[in-house]
Structures are given as structure tokens and as C-alpha cells.
Design a protein around this motif. Sequence first.
Motif, PDB file in Angstrom:
ATOM      1  N   MET A   1       0.813  -1.015  -0.096  1.00 29.17           N
ATOM      2  CA  MET A   1      -0.040  -0.014  -0.167  1.00 29.17           C
ATOM      3  C   MET A   1       0.835   1.103   0.057  1.00 29.17           C
ATOM      4  O   MET A   1       1.589   1.478   0.819  1.00 29.17           O
ATOM      5  CB  MET A   1      -1.016   0.126   1.347  1.00 29.17           C
ATOM      6  CG  MET A   1      -2.049  -1.220   1.194  1.00 29.17           C
ATOM      7  SD  MET A   1      -2.979  -1.452   2.809  1.00 29.17           S
ATOM      8  CE  MET A   1      -1.388  -1.881   3.859  1.00 29.17           C
ATOM      9  N   THR A   2       0.803   2.011  -1.031  1.00 28.33           N
ATOM     10  CA  THR A   2       1.811   3.479  -1.123  1.00 28.33           C
ATOM     11  C   THR A   2       1.419   4.097  -0.145  1.00 28.33           C
ATOM     12  O   THR A   2       2.349   4.818   0.460  1.00 28.33           O
ATOM     13  CB  THR A   2       1.476   3.950  -2.414  1.00 28.33           C
ATOM     14  OG1 THR A   2       0.103   4.268  -2.713  1.00 28.33           O
ATOM     15  CG2 THR A   2       1.896   2.932  -3.663  1.00 28.33           C
ATOM     16  N   HIS A   3       0.130   4.302   0.157  1.00 27.68           N
ATOM     17  CA  HIS A   3      -0.295   4.945   1.530  1.00 27.68           C
ATOM     18  C   HIS A   3      -1.896   4.587   1.792  1.00 27.68           C
ATOM     19  O   HIS A   3      -2.363   3.835   1.074  1.00 27.68           O
ATOM     20  CB  HIS A   3      -0.065   6.382   1.307  1.00 27.68           C
ATOM     21  CG  HIS A   3      -1.061   7.221   0.240  1.00 27.68           C
ATOM     22  ND1 HIS A   3      -0.730   6.829  -1.001  1.00 27.68           N
ATOM     23  CD2 HIS A   3      -2.093   8.145   0.104  1.00 27.68           C
ATOM     24  CE1 HIS A   3      -1.502   7.702  -1.970  1.00 27.68           C
ATOM     25  NE2 HIS A   3      -2.351   8.062  -0.992  1.00 27.68           N
TER      26      HIS A   3
ATOM     27  N   MET B   1       3.818   5.634  -9.523  1.00 21.70           N
ATOM     28  CA  MET B   1       3.873   7.117  -8.890  1.00 21.70           C
ATOM     29  C   MET B   1       2.793   7.533  -8.025  1.00 21.70           C
ATOM     30  O   MET B   1       3.214   8.423  -7.367  1.00 21.70           O
ATOM     31  CB  MET B   1       3.842   8.168 -10.130  1.00 21.70           C
ATOM     32  CG  MET B   1       4.843   7.867 -11.012  1.00 21.70           C
ATOM     33  SD  MET B   1       6.587   8.132 -10.434  1.00 21.70           S
ATOM     34  CE  MET B   1       6.472   9.924  -9.970  1.00 21.70           C
ATOM     35  N   ALA B   2       1.770   6.868  -7.754  1.00 23.32           N
ATOM     36  CA  ALA B   2       0.819   6.985  -6.872  1.00 23.32           C
ATOM     37  C   ALA B   2       0.556   8.481  -6.675  1.00 23.32           C
ATOM     38  O   ALA B   2      -0.042   8.802  -8.016  1.00 23.32           O
ATOM     39  CB  ALA B   2       1.431   6.497  -5.366  1.00 23.32           C
TER      40      ALA B   2
ATOM     41  N   GLU C   1       2.375  11.882   5.031  1.00 18.14           N
ATOM     42  CA  GLU C   1       3.561  11.117   5.841  1.00 18.14           C
ATOM     43  C   GLU C   1       4.026   9.807   5.416  1.00 18.14           C
ATOM     44  O   GLU C   1       3.332   8.876   5.149  1.00 18.14           O
ATOM     45  CB  GLU C   1       3.458  10.985   7.277  1.00 18.14           C
ATOM     46  CG  GLU C   1       4.513  10.386   8.014  1.00 18.14           C
ATOM     47  CD  GLU C   1       5.797  11.174   8.250  1.00 18.14           C
ATOM     48  OE1 GLU C   1       6.743  10.641   8.624  1.00 18.14           O
ATOM     49  OE2 GLU C   1       5.579  12.708   7.949  1.00 18.14           O
ATOM     50  N   LYS C   2       5.192   9.782   4.718  1.00 14.78           N
ATOM     51  CA  LYS C   2       5.945   8.405   4.363  1.00 14.78           C
ATOM     52  C   LYS C   2       4.993   7.903   3.224  1.00 14.78           C
ATOM     53  O   LYS C   2       4.983   6.461   3.112  1.00 14.78           O
ATOM     54  CB  LYS C   2       6.139   7.901   5.328  1.00 14.78           C
ATOM     55  CG  LYS C   2       7.300   8.254   6.423  1.00 14.78           C
ATOM     56  CD  LYS C   2       8.722   8.257   5.660  1.00 14.78           C
ATOM     57  CE  LYS C   2      10.039   8.783   6.437  1.00 14.78           C
ATOM     58  NZ  LYS C   2       9.924  10.094   6.721  1.00 14.78           N
ATOM     59  N   GLN C   3       4.636   8.446   2.126  1.00 13.68           N
ATOM     60  CA  GLN C   3       3.779   7.996   1.021  1.00 13.68           C
ATOM     61  C   GLN C   3       5.111   7.162   0.331  1.00 13.68           C
ATOM     62  O   GLN C   3       6.321   7.559   0.245  1.00 13.68           O
ATOM     63  CB  GLN C   3       3.658   8.743   0.041  1.00 13.68           C
ATOM     64  CG  GLN C   3       2.987   8.280  -1.342  1.00 13.68           C
ATOM     65  CD  GLN C   3       2.449   9.276  -2.317  1.00 13.68           C
ATOM     66  OE1 GLN C   3       1.717   8.851  -3.193  1.00 13.68           O
ATOM     67  NE2 GLN C   3       2.819  10.302  -1.985  1.00 13.68           N
ATOM     68  N   MET C   4       4.951   5.821  -0.173  1.00 12.69           N
ATOM     69  CA  MET C   4       5.935   5.071  -0.820  1.00 12.69           C
ATOM     70  C   MET C   4       5.834   4.820  -2.305  1.00 12.69           C
ATOM     71  O   MET C   4       4.709   4.656  -2.840  1.00 12.69           O
ATOM     72  CB  MET C   4       6.047   3.689  -0.156  1.00 12.69           C
ATOM     73  CG  MET C   4       6.260   3.662   1.436  1.00 12.69           C
ATOM     74  SD  MET C   4       6.386   2.115   2.107  1.00 12.69           S
ATOM     75  CE  MET C   4       4.715   1.453   2.217  1.00 12.69           C
TER      76      MET C   4
ATOM     77  N   PHE D   1       4.730   4.922 -14.277  1.00 17.88           N
ATOM     78  CA  PHE D   1       3.412   4.157 -14.163  1.00 17.88           C
ATOM     79  C   PHE D   1       2.343   5.315 -13.545  1.00 17.88           C
ATOM     80  O   PHE D   1       2.487   5.262 -12.303  1.00 17.88           O
ATOM     81  CB  PHE D   1       3.567   2.739 -13.679  1.00 17.88           C
ATOM     82  CG  PHE D   1       2.436   2.072 -13.466  1.00 17.88           C
ATOM     83  CD1 PHE D   1       2.225   0.894 -14.625  1.00 17.88           C
ATOM     84  CD2 PHE D   1       1.410   2.291 -12.583  1.00 17.88           C
ATOM     85  CE1 PHE D   1       1.090   0.139 -14.479  1.00 17.88           C
ATOM     86  CE2 PHE D   1       0.168   1.312 -12.549  1.00 17.88           C
ATOM     87  CZ  PHE D   1      -0.167   0.444 -13.482  1.00 17.88           C
ATOM     88  N   LEU D   2       1.167   5.547 -14.017  1.00 17.22           N
ATOM     89  CA  LEU D   2       0.358   6.493 -13.611  1.00 17.22           C
ATOM     90  C   LEU D   2      -0.791   5.910 -12.986  1.00 17.22           C
ATOM     91  O   LEU D   2      -1.649   5.129 -13.904  1.00 17.22           O
ATOM     92  CB  LEU D   2       0.007   7.728 -14.468  1.00 17.22           C
ATOM     93  CG  LEU D   2       1.330   8.390 -15.157  1.00 17.22           C
ATOM     94  CD1 LEU D   2       0.584   9.316 -16.186  1.00 17.22           C
ATOM     95  CD2 LEU D   2       1.853   9.244 -14.416  1.00 17.22           C
ATOM     96  N   GLU D   3      -0.874   5.950 -11.883  1.00 15.92           N
ATOM     97  CA  GLU D   3      -1.885   5.346 -11.139  1.00 15.92           C
ATOM     98  C   GLU D   3      -3.338   5.904 -11.364  1.00 15.92           C
ATOM     99  O   GLU D   3      -4.328   5.313 -11.485  1.00 15.92           O
ATOM    100  CB  GLU D   3      -1.771   5.090  -9.633  1.00 15.92           C
ATOM    101  CG  GLU D   3      -2.959   4.431  -8.630  1.00 15.92           C
ATOM    102  CD  GLU D   3      -2.409   4.358  -7.326  1.00 15.92           C
ATOM    103  OE1 GLU D   3      -3.218   3.419  -6.757  1.00 15.92           O
ATOM    104  OE2 GLU D   3      -1.564   4.904  -6.714  1.00 15.92           O
ATOM    105  N   HIS D   4      -3.410   7.489 -11.517  1.00 15.92           N
ATOM    106  CA  HIS D   4      -4.698   7.935 -11.510  1.00 15.92           C
ATOM    107  C   HIS D   4      -5.154   8.628 -12.850  1.00 15.92           C
ATOM    108  O   HIS D   4      -6.196   8.898 -13.004  1.00 15.92           O
ATOM    109  CB  HIS D   4      -5.021   9.110 -10.535  1.00 15.92           C
ATOM    110  CG  HIS D   4      -4.826   8.549  -9.147  1.00 15.92           C
ATOM    111  ND1 HIS D   4      -5.933   7.737  -8.627  1.00 15.92           N
ATOM    112  CD2 HIS D   4      -4.274   8.858  -7.970  1.00 15.92           C
ATOM    113  CE1 HIS D   4      -5.870   7.318  -7.466  1.00 15.92           C
ATOM    114  NE2 HIS D   4      -4.874   8.105  -6.769  1.00 15.92           N
TER     115      HIS D   4
END
Length: 286
Positions: free
Chosen positions: A100-102, A210-211, A193-196, A254-257
Motif C-alpha cells: 500500500m503506497t499509503h 507514481m501513486a 507522511e511517508k508515502q511510498m 506508471f500513472l495510477e490515476h
Amino acid sequence: MNLYPINAGNFKLDGGAMFGVVPKSLWQRTNPADANNMIDLTARCLLIEDGNRLILIDNGMGNKQSSKFFGYYHPWGDDTLNGSLKKHGFHTDDITDVFMTHLHFDHCGGSIKWNNDKTGYETAFKNAYFWSNKNHWQWATQPNRREKASFLKENILPIKESEQLKFTSLPEADLLKNSELGFDIFFANGHTEKQMIPMINYNGKTICFMADLLPTVGHLPIPFVMGYDTRPLLTLDEKEKFLSLAADNNYYLFLEHDAHNEIITVKHTEKGVRLANIYSTNDIFN
């Protein structure tokens, strides 16, 4: 290693919220809005098949919320998480790891589902570990008032109760090399905070998931920052650093949205880092 795009569903959000202080006259060139000022978005997740591991990065909103809840996000199209997994020959029970990126609801809502009689919740991936990091987990479970509506306890607490939760290591700076899942992770703190941001070595290419560091192609200019970001000035610095690295090293983003553009590369120009090429996932993964 094999990579598969997994579309967990499409939705819409207010274009102004997605671009913060940027005037509509600028952002609508790349992200046209409908009559209600809503723009097309998607929850494009990524499945990594690597040896005995099947790692799913993010999983969309899920389907357990009320019709009123989904009404705010205007779902469109027929894509679902389970349907997309099935299309590639997989089932939720096959997943070994959920990264989970966040923990905002549009990234982790698919982690949890109703139990059979709808008396409680259970994990949607019964054989998987769920990966977050200690700093972000604390941030999400003790949310600030600005983000509280995005951290839904029904998406988060059942993961810990299931005893399937694991935390990645935290880097001394912003890059964790060769994480527990086999890929590098860039940590960004502007959005939350701390998105991965996973950085996957695939057939000699670096694929970067890229989340919310770069939601769509339209967000490439450094000042184009979402209104949702908790520390927008920090996002400016993080975007500039990461996009410069991406241009220097020909990263595939890689574009998530972005509902209409799947993967891009970028280049240095007199105006800063800008779009170089657009690719479909079929172009890169096949």
C-alpha cells in the motif's frame, strides 16, 4: 518477472481540488472537466509476478462503502479489481503481498471486504501480507483533521486485527534500496507522511509506480500540486527531485490515476521536466 496492470475502477474528482491553486484555464488543457467540474480518474494498480511472490501495489476504493459514499466519486466504466485480476488469470487468494503506497481510501479500500453475513470485515486477500511503514501507519491511525476523511478506519484497523500486517524498513534519507519486497522505494512526505513510491527493475527498465506524487500527466509542471497534499511546498521539492532523476535515468512512470495515459517518460527542457513519450502498458510489459 511479469508485470500486469490491474484496473480497480474509474471515478471522478473535482478538477480544482486535483490541481490546487492552478487556474482551470491551465489544467483543463490536459484534464478536461465535465459540466460539474469533475475530471476523469482511475485506480490503476500494478501486479508483480516474481518467482513465488505475487505482489499487488494498491487496490482502489473497494466495494464495501455505501451508495451515498460512492455517489461523491461518480464511478464510471466496468472495470473492477476482481475482474481485472481474473482477466490476467489470477484470484485474490493467489496474492502473496499487498503493498500500500499509503492508506488513503482510494489506494487501500480494496484491502478489506464485508464478511459473508455483513456483520463485520475481513481481509480481501486472505493469503497475503499487507505492507505499510510504521510512520505512515501511525499517521493514518491517529489522523490529523485535514486527512481524517481519507483514512477510513474500516480500511485500516482490520488489517492489523488480521495479523497480516507488515512494515517495510525506513531509509535514513528518502530512498530505500532493495526493500523487503525486492524493489527500491522512494519515500515522499508532501502528500502524506511517508508515502511510498515503488521503483521496479524490469527487463533493464525502471518502472516507477507514481501513486499521488504524480497523479496524471497534467501534474508534470512542478507547481501543479493537488489541493489534497498536506505539505504542498514539500511536494514541490520532492517532485522536482524525482522528475529530474526520471529524466536523467529514463525512468518509466506508471500513472495510477491518469484515466487516459498509462506510462510516460520525461525529459529536461528549458521550461523544466516535461513529457517525452506516452506508452501503453502493452508496449512496456509485453
